[in-house]
Design a protein around this motif. Structure first.
Motif, PDB file in Angstrom:
ATOM      1  N   ILE A 157       0.847  -1.202   0.000  1.00 13.11           N
ATOM      2  CA  ILE A 157       0.000   0.000   0.000  1.00 13.11           C
ATOM      3  C   ILE A 157       0.884   1.254   0.000  1.00 13.11           C
ATOM      4  N   SER A 158       1.936   1.236   0.843  1.00  5.17           N
ATOM      5  CA  SER A 158       2.832   2.391   0.886  1.00  5.17           C
ATOM      6  C   SER A 158       3.471   2.641  -0.474  1.00  5.17           C
ATOM      7  N   VAL A 159       3.954   1.559  -1.091  1.00  4.76           N
ATOM      8  CA  VAL A 159       4.606   1.715  -2.398  1.00  4.76           C
ATOM      9  C   VAL A 159       3.629   2.276  -3.425  1.00  4.76           C
ATOM     10  N   SER A 160       2.396   1.784  -3.389  1.00 10.40           N
ATOM     11  CA  SER A 160       1.442   2.259  -4.400  1.00 10.40           C
ATOM     12  C   SER A 160       1.102   3.735  -4.183  1.00 10.40           C
ATOM     13  N   ILE A 161       1.071   4.176  -2.921  1.00  7.47           N
ATOM     14  CA  ILE A 161       0.803   5.596  -2.664  1.00  7.47           C
ATOM     15  C   ILE A 161       1.966   6.455  -3.182  1.00  7.47           C
ATOM     16  N   ASN A 169       4.340  15.540 -17.895  1.00  9.27           N
ATOM     17  CA  ASN A 169       4.721  14.309 -18.610  1.00  9.27           C
ATOM     18  C   ASN A 169       3.551  13.346 -18.628  1.00  9.27           C
ATOM     19  N   VAL A 170       3.380  12.659 -19.723  1.00  8.80           N
ATOM     20  CA  VAL A 170       2.369  11.600 -19.737  1.00  8.80           C
ATOM     21  C   VAL A 170       2.982  10.396 -19.008  1.00  8.80           C
ATOM     22  N   PRO A 171       2.296   9.768 -18.044  1.00 10.97           N
ATOM     23  CA  PRO A 171       2.917   8.653 -17.325  1.00 10.97           C
ATOM     24  C   PRO A 171       3.187   7.463 -18.245  1.00 10.97           C
ATOM     25  N   GLU A 172       4.453   7.026 -18.235  1.00  9.50           N
ATOM     26  CA  GLU A 172       4.770   5.825 -19.009  1.00  9.50           C
ATOM     27  C   GLU A 172       4.462   4.638 -18.106  1.00  9.50           C
ATOM     28  N   TYR A 211       3.975   5.694  -5.515  1.00  6.33           N
ATOM     29  CA  TYR A 211       3.911   5.635  -6.983  1.00  6.33           C
ATOM     30  C   TYR A 211       2.862   6.618  -7.505  1.00  6.33           C
ATOM     31  N   LEU A 212       1.701   6.639  -6.859  1.00  5.68           N
ATOM     32  CA  LEU A 212       0.620   7.538  -7.274  1.00  5.68           C
ATOM     33  C   LEU A 212       1.071   8.996  -7.201  1.00  5.68           C
ATOM     34  N   VAL A 213       1.720   9.350  -6.091  1.00  5.74           N
ATOM     35  CA  VAL A 213       2.181  10.728  -5.923  1.00  5.74           C
ATOM     36  C   VAL A 213       3.179  11.092  -7.026  1.00  5.74           C
ATOM     37  N   THR A 214       4.138  10.187  -7.299  1.00  2.00           N
ATOM     38  CA  THR A 214       5.122  10.478  -8.359  1.00  2.00           C
ATOM     39  C   THR A 214       4.434  10.714  -9.696  1.00  2.00           C
ATOM     40  N   VAL A 215       3.453   9.865  -9.996  1.00  2.00           N
ATOM     41  CA  VAL A 215       2.766   9.989 -11.283  1.00  2.00           C
ATOM     42  C   VAL A 215       2.030  11.339 -11.355  1.00  2.00           C
ATOM     43  N   LEU A 216       1.358  11.699 -10.247  1.00  2.00           N
ATOM     44  CA  LEU A 216       0.612  12.963 -10.241  1.00  2.00           C
ATOM     45  C   LEU A 216       1.558  14.152 -10.390  1.00  2.00           C
ATOM     46  N   VAL A 217       2.699  14.099  -9.689  1.00  2.00           N
ATOM     47  CA  VAL A 217       3.682  15.187  -9.795  1.00  2.00           C
ATOM     48  C   VAL A 217       4.170  15.285 -11.230  1.00  2.00           C
ATOM     49  N   LYS A 218       4.474  14.147 -11.834  1.00  2.00           N
ATOM     50  CA  LYS A 218       4.962  14.116 -13.215  1.00  2.00           C
ATOM     51  C   LYS A 218       3.947  14.753 -14.143  1.00  2.00           C
ATOM     52  N   LYS A 219       2.658  14.429 -13.899  1.00  2.00           N
ATOM     53  CA  LYS A 219       1.601  14.900 -14.808  1.00  2.00           C
ATOM     54  C   LYS A 219       1.367  16.410 -14.652  1.00  2.00           C
ATOM     55  N   TYR A 220       1.213  16.870 -13.401  1.00  2.00           N
ATOM     56  CA  TYR A 220       0.792  18.260 -13.202  1.00  2.00           C
ATOM     57  C   TYR A 220       1.950  19.243 -13.101  1.00  2.00           C
TER      58      TYR A 220
END
Ligand code: UDP
Ligand code: MG
Length: 316
Positions: A239-243, A258-261, A245-254
């Protein structure tokens, strides 16, 4: 005469080593100031171990024999032997292959007389193959680190236990028995005795890889909460890892637009978490299986024949 010490010996296909065993034990009994009885248990042998021990116990009252209805495995054969040794003040447990020298009886008894309830033998050296030695060494250390009781390192079932410990063991109803763990769990005063384990006197090991694995599983699942805790911890970590990961993806996007690969990450996480889920199911299944076998409440073993005082008695 009431024996002071019973020696309990489980035997499975040990006809090759039996003459040597009886010889060593006879020498011990004849030279000992103690009254000693021997409880020989045949664990459903396919050779003529059962016939040999029956013949012996019909002519020599110091030997009693318990013949089990089939092969139940060493821990249950031992349990049957302990249940048969009802009279003595202390019980010594040894293997039938003379890896455990029966002559240590006097040293053990001395320690028992000093007020110890359990005298467990600790192997200083083993005369066995390198792989087996390594496996044992590692297993005992892992079990010690994860167990909720302090099971002594490098000690097997070879021991002497007092009457009150035997009585408790006999009352413990558990179906999957890890006797050395149960013995530790009981408590009272326990002391180690270092010795060098000999090589088997004759024949091959009767503990197949499957039986050894079962023994190891019983040690881990019956005396440690580690497997269940592992599932919880894996859950928390994933669960921690997925959170993260989610934060990194959101930071990358906004922030970086970057479009998440993601194809590799997706595949990786599917495989990883399928594995984690199967492992968790397996661990839970292991507990369910243990509950399943326990609630059936079947007798632990069936005795086919018993000879005490040179006479056949009711086996039940
Ligand atoms: N034994 C038994 N039932 C079994 C396997 C083994 O009663 O299903 C007995 C065997 O006859 C011996 C003791 O348990 O007296 C220990 O077995 P073994 O010496 O073969 O094990 P190892 O020393 O190789 O671990
Ligand atoms: Mg052995």
């Amino acid at each position: 005469m009431v024996p002071q010490v019973s020696i309990v010996i489980p035997l499975y296909n040990e006809s090759e080593v039996l003459p040597q065993l009886v010889d060593r034990i006879n020498k011990l009994i004849n030279s000992s100031p103690l009254t000693i009885e021997v409880v020989l248990v045949d664990d459903g042998s396919r050779d003529n171990t059962a016939e040999q021990i029956q013949r012996l116990s019909l002519i020599d009252a110091r030997y009693q024999c318990v013949i089990l209805a089939r092969n139940y495995g060493h821990p249950l054969a031992l349990t049957a032997g302990l249940a048969a040794a009802t009279a003595s003040e202390a019980v010594m447990i040894i293997d039938g292959d003379l890896q455990d020298p029966p002559e240590l009886l006097h040293d053990f008894y001395e320690l028992y007389k000093q007020g110890n309830d359990v005298i467990y033998a600790v192997r200083k050296k083993r005369k066995e193959g390198a792989l087996k030695k390594f496996a044992y060494h590692t297993f005992y250390r892992i079990l010690k680190s994860i167990s909720y009781i302090d099971i002594p390192l490098d000690s097997g079932d070879f021991s002497m236990v007092s009457r009150r410990v035997v009585d408790v063991l006999n009352k413990m109803p558990e179906e999957s028995r890890y006797v050395r763990g149960m013995r530790t769990w009981i408590g009272f005063k326990q002391v180690g005795y270092e010795y060098e384990r000999d090589a088997r006197a004759a024949g091959d090991s009767k503990y197949s890889f499957k039986k050894l694995l079962k023994l190891a599983y019983n040690g881990i699942f019956n005396f440690s909460e580690f497997p269940v805790k592992l599932i919880t911890n894996m859950g928390i970590i994933s669960i921690s890892v997925s959170i993260i990961y989610l934060v990194t993806v959101l930071v990358k996007k906004y922030v970086y637009h970057n479009v998440p690969e993601g194809f590799t990450a997706l595949l990786f996480s599917i495989i990883l978490f399928s594995g984690v889920q199967l492992l968790s199911l397996g661990i839970i299944g292991e507990y369910v299986l243990r509950i399943f076998f326990q609630v059936k409440g079947r007798p632990l073993y069936i005795v086919k024949k018993r000879i005490v005082n040179k006479e056949e008695v009711d086996p039940s």
